[in-house]
Enzyme design. Structure first.
Site, PDB file in Angstrom:
ATOM      1  N   LYS A  22       0.986  -1.068  -0.016  1.00 22.28           N
ATOM      2  CA  LYS A  22      -0.119  -0.063   0.005  1.00 22.28           C
ATOM      3  C   LYS A  22       0.820   1.254  -0.076  1.00 22.28           C
ATOM      4  CE  LYS A  22      -1.684   1.675   3.820  1.00 22.28           C
ATOM      5  NZ  LYS A  22      -1.228   3.022   4.516  1.00 22.28           N
ATOM      6  N   ASN A  23       1.664   1.229   0.954  1.00 20.52           N
ATOM      7  CA  ASN A  23       2.668   2.692   1.177  1.00 20.52           C
ATOM      8  C   ASN A  23       3.391   2.825  -0.171  1.00 20.52           C
ATOM      9  OD1 ASN A  23       1.183   3.060   3.354  1.00 20.52           O
ATOM     10  ND2 ASN A  23       2.690   2.548   4.594  1.00 20.52           N
ATOM     11  N   ARG A  94      -3.653  11.115   4.673  1.00 21.85           N
ATOM     12  CA  ARG A  94      -2.477  11.950   4.614  1.00 21.85           C
ATOM     13  C   ARG A  94      -1.384  11.895   3.514  1.00 21.85           C
ATOM     14  NH1 ARG A  94      -0.674  14.463   8.688  1.00 21.85           N
ATOM     15  NH2 ARG A  94       1.432  13.643   8.057  1.00 21.85           N
ATOM     16  N   CYS A 118      -3.872  12.949  12.939  1.00 19.51           N
ATOM     17  CA  CYS A 118      -4.510  11.839  12.692  1.00 19.51           C
ATOM     18  C   CYS A 118      -4.606  10.986  14.196  1.00 19.51           C
ATOM     19  CB  CYS A 118      -4.218  10.931  11.334  1.00 19.51           C
ATOM     20  SG  CYS A 118      -2.380  10.278  11.800  1.00 19.51           S
ATOM     21  N   ARG A 123       1.458  14.479  13.474  1.00 21.67           N
ATOM     22  CA  ARG A 123       1.994  14.281  11.969  1.00 21.67           C
ATOM     23  C   ARG A 123       1.935  15.471  11.156  1.00 21.67           C
ATOM     24  NH1 ARG A 123      -0.544   8.862   9.690  1.00 21.67           N
ATOM     25  NH2 ARG A 123       1.553   8.736   8.410  1.00 21.67           N
ATOM     26  N   PRO A 124       2.910  16.410  11.514  1.00 29.01           N
ATOM     27  CA  PRO A 124       3.176  17.535  10.788  1.00 29.01           C
ATOM     28  C   PRO A 124       3.731  17.179   9.235  1.00 29.01           C
ATOM     29  CG  PRO A 124       4.589  17.733  12.311  1.00 29.01           C
ATOM     30  CD  PRO A 124       3.849  16.383  12.635  1.00 29.01           C
ATOM     31  N   VAL A 125       3.781  18.347   8.441  1.00 32.61           N
ATOM     32  CA  VAL A 125       4.252  18.024   7.203  1.00 32.61           C
ATOM     33  C   VAL A 125       5.193  19.279   6.800  1.00 32.61           C
ATOM     34  CG1 VAL A 125       2.415  17.036   5.866  1.00 32.61           C
ATOM     35  CG2 VAL A 125       2.578  19.632   6.021  1.00 32.61           C
ATOM     36  N   ASP A 126       6.106  19.760   7.854  1.00 29.40           N
ATOM     37  CA  ASP A 126       7.048  20.732   7.846  1.00 29.40           C
ATOM     38  C   ASP A 126       8.314  20.180   7.052  1.00 29.40           C
ATOM     39  OD1 ASP A 126       7.124  18.923  10.033  1.00 29.40           O
ATOM     40  OD2 ASP A 126       8.826  20.410  10.959  1.00 29.40           O
ATOM     41  N   LEU A 127       8.786  19.072   7.280  1.00 33.57           N
ATOM     42  CA  LEU A 127       9.809  18.690   6.526  1.00 33.57           C
ATOM     43  C   LEU A 127       9.571  18.197   5.046  1.00 33.57           C
ATOM     44  CD1 LEU A 127      11.209  15.642   8.861  1.00 33.57           C
ATOM     45  CD2 LEU A 127      11.477  18.003   8.945  1.00 33.57           C
ATOM     46  N   ASP A 308       4.937   0.262  11.908  1.00 34.11           N
ATOM     47  CA  ASP A 308       3.509  -0.541  11.381  1.00 34.11           C
ATOM     48  C   ASP A 308       3.266  -1.893  11.805  1.00 34.11           C
ATOM     49  OD1 ASP A 308       3.093   2.067  10.145  1.00 34.11           O
ATOM     50  OD2 ASP A 308       3.688   1.711   8.284  1.00 34.11           O
ATOM     51  N   ILE A 330       8.307   6.423  16.870  1.00 34.32           N
ATOM     52  CA  ILE A 330       8.164   6.927  15.525  1.00 34.32           C
ATOM     53  C   ILE A 330       6.808   7.958  15.741  1.00 34.32           C
ATOM     54  CG2 ILE A 330       7.632   6.985  13.186  1.00 34.32           C
ATOM     55  CD1 ILE A 330      10.208   5.697  13.824  1.00 34.32           C
ATOM     56  N   ARG A 400      -8.618  -0.122   4.354  1.00 34.61           N
ATOM     57  CA  ARG A 400      -7.657   0.989   4.034  1.00 34.61           C
ATOM     58  C   ARG A 400      -6.177   0.260   3.410  1.00 34.61           C
ATOM     59  NH1 ARG A 400      -6.895   6.523   7.149  1.00 34.61           N
ATOM     60  NH2 ARG A 400      -5.581   6.311   5.320  1.00 34.61           N
TER      61      ARG A 400
HETATM   62  C1  EPZ Z   1       4.793   6.607   6.205  1.00 34.25           C
HETATM   63  O1  EPZ Z   1       4.062   7.722   6.989  1.00 34.25           O
HETATM   64  C2  EPZ Z   1       3.659   5.590   6.174  1.00 34.25           C
HETATM   65  N1  EPZ Z   1       2.460   5.856   5.496  1.00 34.25           N
HETATM   66  C3  EPZ Z   1       3.202   5.186   7.389  1.00 34.25           C
HETATM   67  O2  EPZ Z   1       2.274   3.858   7.257  1.00 34.25           O
HETATM   68  C4  EPZ Z   1       4.345   4.731   8.356  1.00 34.25           C
HETATM   69  O3  EPZ Z   1       3.825   4.429   9.718  1.00 34.25           O
HETATM   70  C5  EPZ Z   1       5.401   5.738   8.379  1.00 34.25           C
HETATM   71  O4  EPZ Z   1       5.671   6.211   7.146  1.00 34.25           O
HETATM   72  C6  EPZ Z   1       6.940   5.238   9.309  1.00 34.25           C
HETATM   73  O5  EPZ Z   1       7.253   4.274   8.800  1.00 34.25           O
HETATM   74  C7  EPZ Z   1       2.756   5.938   3.933  1.00 34.25           C
HETATM   75  O6  EPZ Z   1       3.822   5.514   3.379  1.00 34.25           O
HETATM   76  C8  EPZ Z   1       1.501   6.449   3.277  1.00 34.25           C
HETATM   77  P1  EPZ Z   1       7.018   9.845   8.317  1.00 34.25           P
HETATM   78  P2  EPZ Z   1       4.659   9.114   6.763  1.00 34.25           P
HETATM   79  O7  EPZ Z   1       7.084  11.121   7.623  1.00 34.25           O
HETATM   80  O8  EPZ Z   1       5.518   9.343   5.581  1.00 34.25           O
HETATM   81  C9  EPZ Z   1       7.196  13.142  11.905  1.00 34.25           C
HETATM   82  C10 EPZ Z   1       0.416   2.569   7.917  1.00 34.25           C
HETATM   83  O9  EPZ Z   1      -0.207   2.205   9.188  1.00 34.25           O
HETATM   84  N2  EPZ Z   1       7.160  14.071  10.788  1.00 34.25           N
HETATM   85  O10 EPZ Z   1       8.173   9.089   8.127  1.00 34.25           O
HETATM   86  O11 EPZ Z   1       3.709  10.349   7.004  1.00 34.25           O
HETATM   87  C11 EPZ Z   1       6.058  12.422  11.777  1.00 34.25           C
HETATM   88  O12 EPZ Z   1       4.864  12.909  12.611  1.00 34.25           O
HETATM   89  C12 EPZ Z   1       0.981   3.995   8.205  1.00 34.25           C
HETATM   90  O13 EPZ Z   1       0.469   2.335   6.813  1.00 34.25           O
HETATM   91  C13 EPZ Z   1       7.389  15.507  11.226  1.00 34.25           C
HETATM   92  O14 EPZ Z   1       7.530  15.756  12.277  1.00 34.25           O
HETATM   93  O15 EPZ Z   1       5.718   9.055   8.114  1.00 34.25           O
HETATM   94  C14 EPZ Z   1       6.599  11.015  12.490  1.00 34.25           C
HETATM   95  O16 EPZ Z   1       6.647  11.225  14.068  1.00 34.25           O
HETATM   96  C15 EPZ Z   1       0.625   5.132   9.226  1.00 34.25           C
HETATM   97  N3  EPZ Z   1       7.444  16.359  10.211  1.00 34.25           N
HETATM   98  C16 EPZ Z   1       7.800  10.971  12.049  1.00 34.25           C
HETATM   99  O17 EPZ Z   1       8.304  12.023  11.705  1.00 34.25           O
HETATM  100  C17 EPZ Z   1       6.894  16.075   8.699  1.00 34.25           C
HETATM  101  O18 EPZ Z   1       7.253  16.989   8.093  1.00 34.25           O
HETATM  102  C18 EPZ Z   1       8.028  10.040  10.744  1.00 34.25           C
HETATM  103  O19 EPZ Z   1       6.887  10.188  10.007  1.00 34.25           O
HETATM  104  C19 EPZ Z   1       7.044  14.618   8.450  1.00 34.25           C
HETATM  105  C20 EPZ Z   1       6.943  13.809   9.456  1.00 34.25           C
END
Ligand code: EPZ
Length: 422
Positions: A22-23, A94, A118, A123-127, A308, A330, A400
């Site tokens: 999926k991811n 997201r 969520c 889960r911000p998107v600042d990065l 996950d 995480i 999902r």
């Molecule tokens: C991906 O989410 C996966 N989703 C998630 O799958 C998975 O849990 C996660 O990676 C970690 O492996 C998809 O690929 C669609 P991250 P993602 O950015 O990309 C913080 C599932 O059950 N962060 O690696 O959103 C964030 O809040 C799921 O299938 C920031 O602070 O995860 C988290 O604490 C849910 N700012 C950490 O980083 C940002 O801009 C890692 O998140 C981005 C992330």
């Protein structure tokens, strides 16, 4: 709303086919926005999140057809007639933020709704945004939307992530393929889904060095071409089904499973007393004794233990011999399955990001509530091993991320049924 009823039924035996990830698919699909030529994805999973991404891409002007019963996705983005990813779709999923980098890279402008928090954390998107700024994007946050512009196109730059983010790496990588000059992405995520995206982009003509490492170097090109790409197997679906015989006994072969996708997870299974062997068609799993042993788990970016699979591993630890400590590193709020497992007789103490699980001999079926995707499936796993009936409510989360879950588990002898809701 549908619910799933599981009745503990002893050991499991047989084979379970593993679908495409999926991811991975959710990041491969937006890659279509980078090219005017068709992108075909094979081995696609049939899930509601994939349909949501298809809907989002179609709203932007892409064509998406599901062929061969949904296992092949034919995508084409000859021209984009809309550059606004609307809140109504983004709030559902997201991963929608992944259209931002490609749209901006291709046409120099995009407006994407901010996804918001969520169930598993803020889960911000600042990065994601900082990475695009490093490539010259001008961003403005207004009315809950990111308004992004890159007059004259994105330019190569240095992206230095303070910590690993899968999604931000994917967005930056896609954007960099069409940026002018060289982009270096440091502290990049190395998850198999990121590698799969990079491999697909290379097929489309992108120039990327360091795939699978922490540093990705991307030489921007003028245009990308079409490609056909098979989606990597879903390591989380794989890990989930590997836990079924570990919890219930018996022997299950996960077809399409690969060690390299679940290395850290297999080490923990081994320590718990579960054998995993490679076969010609996948991975075969059986536990060595009647009860598994408690093991400690700390989630970490790949190649560490995946967040996950934390909920599903907790379900296994609920009936292990001894005390296990599970640390979630995480996401800040990813233990919502714990109180539900406790309704089934599990002994769990959650303090912040740490859960201490004292194994009990047997869980007891109970009505429980699914709070997110992985929590839902952990309750199903627990239900498979429990005495009596477990009714998992609110299973839309499950749809999902797991295709035909009842069918796959029934195929190895589980008693599991879906009750259609109103
Ligand atoms: C991906 O989410 C996966 N989703 C998630 O799958 C998975 O849990 C996660 O990676 C970690 O492996 C998809 O690929 C669609 P991250 P993602 O950015 O990309 C913080 C599932 O059950 N962060 O690696 O959103 C964030 O809040 C799921 O299938 C920031 O602070 O995860 C988290 O604490 C849910 N700012 C950490 O980083 C940002 O801009 C890692 O998140 C981005 C992330």
């Amino acid at each position: 709303m549908d619910s799933i009823v599981v009745t503990g039924n002893g050991p499991l035996q047989g084979q379970i086919p593993i679908a495409g990830a999926k991811n991975a698919c959710l990041t491969l699909m937006p890659a279509t926005l980078l090219s005017e030529e068709p992108l075909t994805l094979t081995n696609a999973p049939r899930l509601s999140d994939i349909r949501t991404m298809a809907q989002l891409l179609q709203s932007l002007g892409a064509e998406v057809s599901q062929l061969q019963d949904g296992q092949v996705l034919a995508l084409s983005s000859r021209a984009l007639d809309n550059h606004v990813a609307d809140y109504d779709i983004v709030r559902k999923m997201r991963a929608s933020i992944l259209v931002l980098g490609p749209m901006l890279a291709r046409d120099g402008h995009a407006i994407v709704s901010l996804p918001g928090g969520c169930a598993i954390g803020a889960r911000p998107v600042d990065l994601h945004l900082r990475a695009l700024e490093a490539m010259g994007a001008e961003l403005d946050l207004r009315d809950g939307y990111v308004h992004a512009r890159a007059p004259g196109g994105l330019k190569g730059g240095t992206v230095d992530f303070p910590f690993v983010s899968v999604g931000a790496t994917e967005n930056a990588l896609m954007a960099a393929t069409l940026a002018k000059g060289t982009t270096v992405i440091r502290n990049a995520a190395r998850e198999p889904e990121v590698v799969d995206l990079a491999d697909c982009l290379v097929r489309m003509g992108a120039r990327i060095d360091g795939i699978g490492t922490h540093t990705l170097t991307v030489e921007g090109v003028d245009r990308l071409r079409g490609a056909t790409h098979p989606v990597v197997p879903d390591r989380i679906e794989l890990g989930t089904y590997m836990l079924a015989p570990a919890i219930c006994g018996g022997e299950v072969e996960c077809l399409g499973g690969r060690f390299d996708l679940v290395g850290a997870f297999c080490e923990k299974l081994d320590a718990a007393g579960v054998d995993v062997t490679e076969t010609d068609s996948g991975l075969k799993v059986a536990r060595r004794h009647d009860r598994v042993r408690a093991v400690d788990v700390t989630t970490a970016p790949y190649p560490g233990f995946p967040t996950d699979l934390q909920a599903q591993m907790m379900a296994l630890m609920c009936t292990a011999e001894g005390v296990s400590v599970l640390e979630e590193q995480i996401f800040e709020n990813r233990f919502m399955h714990a109180p539900e497992l406790m309704r089934m007789g599990a002994r769990i103490d959650v303090q912040g990001g740490t859960a201490t699980v004292t194994g009990v001999e047997r869980l007891k079926g109970a009505p429980v509530m699914a709070t997110d995707l992985r929590a839902s499936v952990s309750l199903i796993l627990a239900g498979l091993a429990a005495e009596g009936e477990t009714q998992v409510n609110r299973v839309y989360h499950l749809d999902r991320g797991y295709e035909r879950v009842e069918e796959k588990l029934r195929g190895v002898g589980a008693r599991i049924e879906r009750i259609k809701g109103r």
